[in-house]
Write a protein that holds these residues in place. Sequence first.
Motif, PDB file in Angstrom:
ATOM      1  N   TYR A 163       8.550   6.874   0.596  1.00 23.08           N
ATOM      2  CA  TYR A 163       8.846   5.612  -0.086  1.00 23.08           C
ATOM      3  C   TYR A 163      10.186   5.701  -0.829  1.00 23.08           C
ATOM      4  CZ  TYR A 163       8.844   1.960  -3.553  1.00 23.08           C
ATOM      5  OH  TYR A 163       9.228   0.911  -4.349  1.00 23.08           O
ATOM      6  N   GLN A 164      10.398   6.793  -1.549  1.00 20.95           N
ATOM      7  CA  GLN A 164      11.655   6.949  -2.300  1.00 20.95           C
ATOM      8  C   GLN A 164      12.859   6.974  -1.354  1.00 20.95           C
ATOM      9  OE1 GLN A 164      12.036   6.632  -5.499  1.00 20.95           O
ATOM     10  NE2 GLN A 164       9.830   6.466  -5.810  1.00 20.95           N
TER      11      GLN A 164
ATOM     12  N   ALA B 287     -11.350   8.438   8.877  1.00 22.98           N
ATOM     13  CA  ALA B 287     -11.521   7.400   7.865  1.00 22.98           C
ATOM     14  C   ALA B 287     -12.569   6.396   8.335  1.00 22.98           C
ATOM     15  CB  ALA B 287     -10.200   6.665   7.635  1.00 22.98           C
ATOM     16  N   PRO B 288     -13.356   5.851   7.402  1.00 24.25           N
ATOM     17  CA  PRO B 288     -14.204   4.713   7.775  1.00 24.25           C
ATOM     18  C   PRO B 288     -13.296   3.565   8.244  1.00 24.25           C
ATOM     19  CG  PRO B 288     -14.772   5.544   5.585  1.00 24.25           C
ATOM     20  CD  PRO B 288     -13.507   6.224   6.011  1.00 24.25           C
ATOM     21  N   LYS B 289     -13.799   2.730   9.130  1.00 27.63           N
ATOM     22  CA  LYS B 289     -12.976   1.665   9.723  1.00 27.63           C
ATOM     23  C   LYS B 289     -12.289   0.810   8.658  1.00 27.63           C
ATOM     24  CE  LYS B 289     -12.934  -1.907  13.183  1.00 27.63           C
ATOM     25  NZ  LYS B 289     -13.608  -2.574  14.264  1.00 27.63           N
ATOM     26  N   GLU B 290     -13.003   0.431   7.616  1.00 26.79           N
ATOM     27  CA  GLU B 290     -12.423  -0.414   6.557  1.00 26.79           C
ATOM     28  C   GLU B 290     -11.267   0.294   5.840  1.00 26.79           C
ATOM     29  OE1 GLU B 290     -13.095  -3.772   5.592  1.00 26.79           O
ATOM     30  OE2 GLU B 290     -13.892  -3.596   7.623  1.00 26.79           O
ATOM     31  N   ALA B 291     -11.413   1.590   5.608  1.00 29.36           N
ATOM     32  CA  ALA B 291     -10.345   2.358   4.945  1.00 29.36           C
ATOM     33  C   ALA B 291      -9.138   2.472   5.874  1.00 29.36           C
ATOM     34  CB  ALA B 291     -10.847   3.741   4.543  1.00 29.36           C
ATOM     35  N   ASP B 292      -9.382   2.674   7.164  1.00 28.86           N
ATOM     36  CA  ASP B 292      -8.295   2.751   8.142  1.00 28.86           C
ATOM     37  C   ASP B 292      -7.498   1.442   8.124  1.00 28.86           C
ATOM     38  OD1 ASP B 292      -6.638   3.263  10.306  1.00 28.86           O
ATOM     39  OD2 ASP B 292      -8.251   3.449  11.764  1.00 28.86           O
ATOM     40  N   ILE B 293      -8.188   0.321   8.130  1.00 28.49           N
ATOM     41  CA  ILE B 293      -7.533  -0.988   8.191  1.00 28.49           C
ATOM     42  C   ILE B 293      -6.872  -1.375   6.868  1.00 28.49           C
ATOM     43  CG2 ILE B 293      -7.977  -3.473   8.442  1.00 28.49           C
ATOM     44  CD1 ILE B 293     -10.216  -2.651  10.471  1.00 28.49           C
ATOM     45  N   HIS B 294      -7.598  -1.263   5.765  1.00 27.75           N
ATOM     46  CA  HIS B 294      -7.113  -1.806   4.491  1.00 27.75           C
ATOM     47  C   HIS B 294      -6.431  -0.794   3.575  1.00 27.75           C
ATOM     48  CE1 HIS B 294      -8.813  -5.672   5.427  1.00 27.75           C
ATOM     49  NE2 HIS B 294      -9.957  -5.093   5.715  1.00 27.75           N
TER      50      HIS B 294
ATOM     51  N   ILE C 287       8.924   1.829  10.155  1.00 23.51           N
ATOM     52  CA  ILE C 287       8.337   1.828   8.816  1.00 23.51           C
ATOM     53  C   ILE C 287       7.770   0.432   8.589  1.00 23.51           C
ATOM     54  CG2 ILE C 287       8.785   2.104   6.340  1.00 23.51           C
ATOM     55  CD1 ILE C 287       9.231   4.694   7.965  1.00 23.51           C
ATOM     56  N   GLU C 288       6.535   0.358   8.097  1.00 26.76           N
ATOM     57  CA  GLU C 288       5.871  -0.939   7.915  1.00 26.76           C
ATOM     58  C   GLU C 288       5.777  -1.283   6.426  1.00 26.76           C
ATOM     59  OE1 GLU C 288       2.026  -2.463  10.078  1.00 26.76           O
ATOM     60  OE2 GLU C 288       1.460  -1.375   8.257  1.00 26.76           O
ATOM     61  N   PHE C 289       6.491  -2.352   6.051  1.00 24.22           N
ATOM     62  CA  PHE C 289       6.424  -2.862   4.678  1.00 24.22           C
ATOM     63  C   PHE C 289       5.286  -3.874   4.530  1.00 24.22           C
ATOM     64  CE2 PHE C 289      10.950  -1.930   5.483  1.00 24.22           C
ATOM     65  CZ  PHE C 289      11.126  -0.923   4.553  1.00 24.22           C
ATOM     66  N   ARG C 290       5.167  -4.772   5.517  1.00 24.05           N
ATOM     67  CA  ARG C 290       4.095  -5.757   5.589  1.00 24.05           C
ATOM     68  C   ARG C 290       3.504  -5.680   6.983  1.00 24.05           C
ATOM     69  NH1 ARG C 290       2.750  -7.758   1.825  1.00 24.05           N
ATOM     70  NH2 ARG C 290       3.490  -8.897   0.098  1.00 24.05           N
ATOM     71  N   ASN C 291       2.175  -5.776   7.064  1.00 27.86           N
ATOM     72  CA  ASN C 291       1.546  -5.667   8.379  1.00 27.86           C
ATOM     73  C   ASN C 291       1.407  -7.039   9.043  1.00 27.86           C
ATOM     74  OD1 ASN C 291      -0.790  -6.871   7.298  1.00 27.86           O
ATOM     75  ND2 ASN C 291      -1.819  -4.905   6.993  1.00 27.86           N
TER      76      ASN C 291
ATOM     77  N   PHE D 183       2.671   1.445   1.737  1.00 30.87           N
ATOM     78  CA  PHE D 183       2.078   1.232   0.406  1.00 30.87           C
ATOM     79  C   PHE D 183       0.580   1.506   0.398  1.00 30.87           C
ATOM     80  CE2 PHE D 183       5.659  -1.703   1.039  1.00 30.87           C
ATOM     81  CZ  PHE D 183       6.528  -1.165   0.114  1.00 30.87           C
ATOM     82  N   GLY D 184       0.086   2.204   1.408  1.00 30.48           N
ATOM     83  CA  GLY D 184      -1.350   2.479   1.519  1.00 30.48           C
ATOM     84  C   GLY D 184      -1.785   3.637   0.635  1.00 30.48           C
TER      85      GLY D 184
END
Length: 164
Positions: free
Chosen positions: A113-114, A32-39, A77-81, A90-91
């Motif tokens: 998620y389910q 992944a490009p760095k921005e896609a990996d992060i966001h 599991i990460e809900f909020r980073n 949620f990515g």
Amino acid sequence: MPAHRDSFQLGRRAEDLFAAAARSRGWTVTPAPKEADIHEHWDFEIRKDGYARKVEVKAMKRESRSDERLNPEWVWIEFRNVRGEAGWLFGKANWIAFETADSFLVIDRHDLYQFVRRAVDRAARVESAREAKYKTYTRKGRPDQIAQIRLEDLRKIKKEEWTK
């Protein structure tokens, strides 16, 4: 070595092992490009026979950052980073690949998620990582929200299991 640095190295190692496992199964692997990996929360796009999937790879982790050993029985599991933004659950990844001692459990992110929606009590807030089993934990001074679930529960919803 500081825990965050060690965690970074564990993550990178798991990503390298996953990429090798994917290639050995005939997938073309593009980081992944760095921005896609992060966001967008995906590490690789893999392609085979006209089929493409974005994959987030999760390394084995410790139950608590102070632990010496990795805990292969539980996954986070990460809900909020740590930035307070939507976590990797949620990515944009199609699949989440959880590292085990000798394989990767490949799980559809929507199925995960389910499952998590039913299994984790998001309203139950706990004070320590060790109490985070199916409950929400936020580290002191951080906006993250994470919970632990048993690896065995993921086996019930896996799409595939790839040996390393």
